[in-house]
Enzyme design. Structure first.
Site, PDB file in Angstrom:
ATOM      1  N   ARG A 130       0.139  -5.349   9.494  1.00 45.08           N
ATOM      2  CA  ARG A 130       1.418  -4.304   8.834  1.00 45.08           C
ATOM      3  C   ARG A 130       0.332  -4.363   7.204  1.00 45.08           C
ATOM      4  NH1 ARG A 130       1.461  -1.398  12.359  1.00 45.08           N
ATOM      5  NH2 ARG A 130       3.061  -0.048  13.216  1.00 45.08           N
ATOM      6  N   GLU A 161      -1.831   3.212   3.360  1.00 43.49           N
ATOM      7  CA  GLU A 161      -3.351   3.872   3.951  1.00 43.49           C
ATOM      8  C   GLU A 161      -2.399   5.504   4.277  1.00 43.49           C
ATOM      9  OE1 GLU A 161      -2.390   2.087   8.426  1.00 43.49           O
ATOM     10  OE2 GLU A 161      -3.500   0.927   7.242  1.00 43.49           O
ATOM     11  N   HIS A 179      -7.948   1.626   9.742  1.00 43.76           N
ATOM     12  CA  HIS A 179      -6.586   0.611  10.487  1.00 43.76           C
ATOM     13  C   HIS A 179      -6.468   1.043  12.235  1.00 43.76           C
ATOM     14  CE1 HIS A 179      -2.318   0.421  10.947  1.00 43.76           C
ATOM     15  NE2 HIS A 179      -2.428   0.335  12.501  1.00 43.76           N
TER      16      HIS A 179
END
Length: 309
Positions: free
Chosen positions: A228, A257, A275
């Protein structure tokens, strides 16, 4: 009567098909007025499929029994609030470990050998003007893994296949694990060539990869974050990448993000990824199947496959 469940965001198509075959599915993200819909219909909902469930939604779903999360991380589910309301929570571990580990090694090789930059170099027609340069390799280097869970162990196995030395940091030393354990993250960073972050997000791990840890990793050190964005002090990381205080970074996650800091976009010592750690068709289908299986077991009165405890 059919069991009614709620989605608040899209899921992989195979999962949505399986849910529709078994349950009456309401897609909140497709409602014209989501808030009004929940007020009028929330009492009928017995399950939530997906992630991103906070206490404000739970309070409006008084008969919610289970949150079947999509993903291994549960930092976007208020697990404490769910437990207080006797709402069960599941996630989808194991089935995504290989995919995330593969991407991690791909990011590491890409950063070490500057593969994306080399691609741009060739496409820009610069090769005839001179060689691209000499960079690094993984062989013989030490990788420190922050969070030696299921995915961390898969990364470690692949790193060893690349002839790397593996060490790790976590809340405690794990019995039966032969890798060298560090209880001090800064000390591990100082002794490592690569630092791979794969610890859980959420309260307690925010910015655990601090400025001091990044400085300990040093001007030759490489950071990889596939966990993360919140785990890394992003402003300090950017500053050190710009000044040469940190050798490089390969990042699949970011603090805010999908917004990525503009300063990262112009740096040649970084590799950026949107991601996509678990973003393969086979893995996402397996995650969806596990989500549905947990729901099926709950409503059949059977033990859950992957309950978050």
């Amino acid at each position: 009567m059919a069991i009614e469940i709620l989605q608040t965001r899209p899921l992989v198509a195979s999962c949505e098909r399986a849910l529709a075959q078994r349950y009456t599915v309401h897609k909140l993200h497709e409602q014209v007025d989501p808030d009004a819909w929940v007020v009028a219909n929330g009492a009928r909902i017995r399950a939530h499929a997906g992630s991103g469930v906070q206490v404000s939604l739970m309070d409006r779903l008084p008969n919610l029994e289970i949150i079947a999360g999509f993903g291994v991380g549960v930092d976007n589910i208020d697990v404490h609030a769910a437990r207080a309301r006797e709402i069960r929570v599941t996630n989808t571990p194991d089935v995504l470990s290989d995919a995330v580990a593969e991407l991690t090694l791909g990011l590491m090789i890409s950063l070490a050998r500057r593969i994306p930059q080399g691609d741009r170099y060739v496409r820009a027609g610069k090769w005839p003007g001179g060689s691209f340069g000499l960079f690094s390799e993984l062989t013989g280097k030490t990788v420190g893994i922050v969070g030696l869970g299921r995915i961390g162990k898969e990364i470690a196995a692949r790193a060893q296949a690349m002839k790397m030395r593996v060490v790790y940091h976590g809340r405690h030393q794990q019995p039966g694990v032969h890798y060298v354990y560090y209880d001090d993250l800064e000390a591990m960073a100082r002794d490592s060539d690569w630092l791979v972050v794969i610890a859980p997000g959420g309260k307690g791990t925010e910015r655990m990869v601090s400025r001091s840890v990044l400085e300990a990793l040093g001007p030759e050190g490489m950071l990889v974050n596939v966990a993360r964005g919140s785990l890394v002090d992003e402003p300090a990381m950017i500053e050190l990448l710009q000044s040469g205080g940190l050798g490089g970074a390969a990042l699949d996650v970011f603090e805010h993000e999908p917004q990525v800091p503009e300063a990262l976009l112009g740096l040649d010592n970084v590799v950026l990824s949107p991601h996509q750690g678990s973003a393969t068709r086979q893995t996402r289908d397996a995650m969806g199947a596990l989500l549905v299986a947990n729901l099926d077991r709950h409503f059949a009165g059977e033990p859950l496959i992957s309950e978050v405890v």
